[in-house]
Write an enzyme that holds these catalytic residues in place. Structure first.
Site, PDB file in Angstrom:
ATOM      1  N   HIS A  38      -7.147  -6.319  -1.458  1.00 27.31           N
ATOM      2  CA  HIS A  38      -6.038  -5.438  -1.111  1.00 27.31           C
ATOM      3  C   HIS A  38      -5.183  -6.011   0.025  1.00 27.31           C
ATOM      4  O   HIS A  38      -3.987  -5.744   0.089  1.00 27.31           O
ATOM      5  CB  HIS A  38      -6.614  -4.080  -0.703  1.00 27.31           C
ATOM      6  CG  HIS A  38      -5.583  -3.060  -0.348  1.00 27.31           C
ATOM      7  ND1 HIS A  38      -4.740  -2.496  -1.286  1.00 27.31           N
ATOM      8  CD2 HIS A  38      -5.242  -2.502   0.843  1.00 27.31           C
ATOM      9  CE1 HIS A  38      -3.934  -1.623  -0.688  1.00 27.31           C
ATOM     10  NE2 HIS A  38      -4.221  -1.620   0.602  1.00 27.31           N
ATOM     11  N   ASP A  79       0.847  -1.193   0.000  1.00 26.11           N
ATOM     12  CA  ASP A  79       0.000   0.000   0.000  1.00 26.11           C
ATOM     13  C   ASP A  79       0.890   1.253   0.000  1.00 26.11           C
ATOM     14  O   ASP A  79       1.816   1.337  -0.804  1.00 26.11           O
ATOM     15  CB  ASP A  79      -0.961  -0.064   1.196  1.00 26.11           C
ATOM     16  CG  ASP A  79      -2.001   1.047   1.195  1.00 26.11           C
ATOM     17  OD1 ASP A  79      -2.965   0.937   0.430  1.00 26.11           O
ATOM     18  OD2 ASP A  79      -1.847   2.011   1.959  1.00 26.11           O
TER      19      ASP A  79
END
Length: 337
Positions: free
Chosen positions: A305, A116
């Site tokens: 994610h 991320d």
């Protein structure tokens, strides 16, 4: 078979440490092989909203591969300082902090891993401090080179990336005003970690942001247990969510800083692990990476994610193979111990 992981409430394989870095206190996890000898040092940089413990499934196997592992809480998070203004959260300042932390540990060369915002940052560390970095691996976020033109977040969302609309909410002060108590922080984390209401509704939409009207009705996420969620809630409650959200307020600062490094390239080997079901980062976003990173390996996992937690076995197998075939080929790492 269950994947080994660090226990968030205490694990003898890691030490909690702090360091003074460029006038700030950084908290970090340190793990190393029992014999005290290691092949190289790897820094693991987490993203939003995460912590050093985001790498809990990766730390044990990296130690077992003979690596010294350093996993900091990034600026604004956990046991690291959380300055109020956005300037200290710029990629350049955070890259300088990571270099200073590495040097304080006697590591003049490091392997860098990021997820991320951590992925975005490790690319920038490799650009700002190429003398420090021998290899890079990232999860979910593809590389975007520095740009000679400024494009505001509003313009980016309107013209190119509607999937980044949530960042407009994150950049605003809406979430800080709505999320203050420990219970609210817990539910906010569940919204980002895939918790659902009793009706099966999610609490986050990439084209809207955190759905505050249903946030307090979210149930547990299958990606982490109650003890882990309790730990994350306590750590985020230390300083609240303003610091972590400041990472979304540095776009113009980063643009201005990076005008000085427009001609730089990442020349070290890079492994990019792409999540195929990341709602904010669809797979097509990584297609141009091979044009700008010459030593690139791309692998994909069928995951959201939160690939590090959702499919840790697959992620770890990809990492092991890359470490063996690229980083430690012929037993060499290229890293000074």
């Amino acid at each position: 078979m269950a994947v080994d992981k660090i226990n968030v409430t205490g694990d003898t394989r890691v030490e909690r440490r702090t360091a003074q870095v460029n006038g700030k206190t950084y908290g970090y996890l340190l793990g190393q092989p029992k014999a005290g000898q290691y092949r190289a040092t790897v820094f693991l940089i987490h993203g939003f909203p995460d912590l050093s413990m985001g790498w809990r499934y990766q730390i044990p196997f990296l130690i077992n591969m003979g690596l010294r592992v350093v996993a900091p809480d990034c600026l604004g998070y956990g046991r690291t300082d959380a300055p109020d203004p956005p300037q200290p959260y710029s990629h350049k300042q955070c890259a300088d902090d990571i270099k200073a932390l590495a040097l304080s540990l006697g590591a003049s060369k490091i392997i860098l891993g990021g997820h991320d915002w951590g992925a975005t940052l490790v690319y920038r560390i490799a650009l700002w401090h190429p003398d420090l970095v021998t290899h890079v691996f990232t999860v979910c976020v593809p590389f975007v080179p520095p740009s000679p033109q400024y494009l505001s977040l509003e313009e980016l969302v309107r013209t190119r990336a509607p999937n980044f609309t949530y960042q407009l909410q994150f950049k605003s002060e809406e979430l800080e005003k709505a999320i203050r108590s420990k219970d609210e922080i817990r539910q906010f984390l569940l919204a980002l970690y895939g918790g659902r209401t009793g009706d099966g509704e999610l609490g986050f939409d990439a084209r809207k942001g955190v759905l505050l009207d249903r946030m307090m009705r979210l149930g547990p996420s299958r990606l982490l247990g109650r003890e882990e969620l309790d730990y994350y809630t306590e750590e985020f409650a230390r300083n609240g969510i303003h610091g972590p959200l400041n990472w979304y307020r540095t776009r113009e600062i980063n643009y201005r800083d990076e005008l000085a490094i427009l001609d730089r390239r990442i020349t070290v080997p890079v492994l990019f692990i792409q999540a195929l079901r990341d709602s904010a980062l669809p797979p097509h976003l990584g297609k141009g990476m091979s044009k700008v990173i010459p030593k690139l390996t791309v692998k994909q996992v069928d995951t959201s994610h939160w690939a590090l937690w959702e499919k840790p076995d697959e992620v770890n197998k990809i990492l092991v193979r890359w470490l063996e075939e690229v980083v430690f080929v012929n037993g060499q790492s290229g890293s000074k111990l």
